[in-house]
Design an enzyme around this catalytic site. Structure first.
Site, mmCIF file in Angstrom:
data_model
loop_
_atom_site.group_PDB
_atom_site.id
_atom_site.type_symbol
_atom_site.label_atom_id
_atom_site.label_comp_id
_atom_site.label_asym_id
_atom_site.label_seq_id
_atom_site.Cartn_x
_atom_site.Cartn_y
_atom_site.Cartn_z
ATOM 1 N N ASP A 1 0.815 -1.216 0.000
ATOM 2 C CA ASP A 1 0.000 0.000 0.000
ATOM 3 C C ASP A 1 0.853 1.273 0.000
ATOM 4 O OD1 ASP A 1 0.970 -0.529 2.544
ATOM 5 O OD2 ASP A 1 -0.983 -0.746 3.476
ATOM 6 N N ASP B 1 -7.657 -2.932 14.463
ATOM 7 C CA ASP B 1 -9.055 -3.108 14.038
ATOM 8 C C ASP B 1 -9.197 -4.247 13.023
ATOM 9 O OD1 ASP B 1 -7.906 -2.051 11.772
ATOM 10 O OD2 ASP B 1 -9.244 -0.328 11.623
ATOM 11 N N HIS C 1 -7.420 -4.660 10.196
ATOM 12 C CA HIS C 1 -7.130 -4.383 8.772
ATOM 13 C C HIS C 1 -5.817 -5.042 8.345
ATOM 14 C CE1 HIS C 1 -4.932 -0.529 10.077
ATOM 15 N NE2 HIS C 1 -4.060 -1.088 9.264
ATOM 16 N N GLU D 1 -9.469 -1.404 5.252
ATOM 17 C CA GLU D 1 -10.150 -1.069 6.494
ATOM 18 C C GLU D 1 -11.407 -1.929 6.650
ATOM 19 O OE1 GLU D 1 -8.575 0.592 8.508
ATOM 20 O OE2 GLU D 1 -7.976 2.605 7.891
HETATM 21 C C1 GLP Z 1 -0.450 0.118 8.711
HETATM 22 C C2 GLP Z 1 -0.062 -0.716 7.485
HETATM 23 C C3 GLP Z 1 -0.377 -2.185 7.690
HETATM 24 C C4 GLP Z 1 0.165 -2.650 9.032
HETATM 25 C C5 GLP Z 1 -0.462 -1.861 10.159
HETATM 26 C C6 GLP Z 1 0.009 -2.299 11.534
HETATM 27 O O1 GLP Z 1 -1.795 0.433 8.709
HETATM 28 N N1 GLP Z 1 -0.697 -0.258 6.296
HETATM 29 O O2 GLP Z 1 0.185 -2.936 6.626
HETATM 30 O O3 GLP Z 1 -0.100 -4.024 9.202
HETATM 31 O O4 GLP Z 1 -0.124 -0.491 9.970
HETATM 32 O O5 GLP Z 1 1.220 -1.661 11.859
HETATM 33 P P1 GLP Z 1 2.242 -2.203 12.929
HETATM 34 O O6 GLP Z 1 2.872 -3.407 12.356
HETATM 35 O O7 GLP Z 1 3.210 -1.072 13.115
HETATM 36 O O8 GLP Z 1 1.445 -2.496 14.163
#
Ligand code: GLP
Length: 259
Positions: A66, A135, A137, A142
């Site tokens: 993304d 959440d 995702h 989302e």
């Molecule tokens: C962002 C990214 C996701 C990731 C999420 C969780 O939203 N787009 O790909 O999984 O954060 O982040 P973290 O791994 O820092 O908890």
């Protein structure tokens, strides 16, 4: 269902997943990796750095999940910059072979289709690394995302913008839109490896692995995949109902199976 591997800590998870990726690259030097941002995959990239030393990675290809829409690609928190800094440079990959969705405003209407075309032209993703948001995702899909979705523009939730505000000067600087591989895109990867660490992810992990299939919990889409591996520490595993069974299964797994 997904195979759940409960490990001692994030470092052990990184070593396990990195070993799988090295095996993949050894068998296929132009392997296509699905790359994720966020803090969760960092132990994998760190372990890969050591394990790939001395190997030829010049053919390895990659697709990020993304990107923010409208962010300057040179901004230190654009996912283009993050992937370059955390993955491409330390692992010595060829930047021309590593793709990130194009968040530029002027081409955004066809950027999703362009990205799908590029993934298909590469023959699809061999191994997709995934984190998970609190959440539920995955990527930036989302809650409410279609299980059939392809790469497209999504509106970030207020929660996600607040979560990610720590990377920007203020929440006002966090873009409101993103372009993300869809759940349908992610499900086409040949092997999904979802990682999660810490108590804060425990509910999302339990819902994704054992909860009902639902658009409200995008991570539950992994239940539809024939080869999904979930690598978690004890804290992130703490709400799994079948954790004893996962431990027993993994302890008795034939070594030739890998993850
Ligand atoms: C962002 C990214 C996701 C990731 C999420 C969780 O939203 N787009 O790909 O999984 O954060 O982040 P973290 O791994 O820092 O908890």
């Amino acid at each position: 269902m997904a195979e759940v591997v409960i490990v001692e800590n994030a470092e052990a998870a990184g070593a396990l997943v990195a070993a799988e990726i090295v095996e993949l690259i050894d068998g296929r030097p132009d392997a296509v990796l699905g790359l994720a941002t966020g803090s969760t995959p960092l132990p994998v990239y760190k372990a890969l750095r050591e394990k790939l030393t001395g190997r030829d990675v010049s053919q390895v290809r990659g697709f990020a999940l993304d990107e923010y829409v409208g962010i300057d690609p040179a901004h230190p928190e654009s996912y283009r910059s993050v992937i370059t800094r955390e993955v491409v440079e330390p692992l010595g990959l060829d930047p021309r072979r590593i793709h990130v969705p194009n968040g530029a405003q002027d081409t955004i209407q066809h950027a999703g289709d362009d990205y799908e075309t590029a993934i298909e032209a590469a023959g699809g993703v061999d191994l997709q690394i995934l984190g998970i948001g609190t959440d539920g995702h995955i990527g930036f899909n989302e809650p409410g995302s279609s299980f059939a979705s392809r790469t497209r523009v999504k509106t970030l939730t207020v929660q996600t913008r607040e979560d990610n505000a720590r990377f920007f000067d203020s929440i006002d600087d966090v873009p409101k839109h993103c372009i993300t591989q869809g759940l349908g895109t992610i499900l086409r990867a040949r092997h999904l490896v979802l990682l999660a660490f810490g108590e804060g992810k425990a509910q999302a992990v339990a819902d994704a692995v054992e909860g009902p299939l639902s658009a409200i919990l995008p991570g539950s889409a992994i239940q539809l995949h024939p080869h999904a591996t979930v690598v978690v520490d004890e804290a992130a595993a703490s709400r799994l109902r079948l954790s004893d069974y996962y431990r027993y299964t993994y302890a008795n797994k034939p070594s030739w199976q890998g993850i």
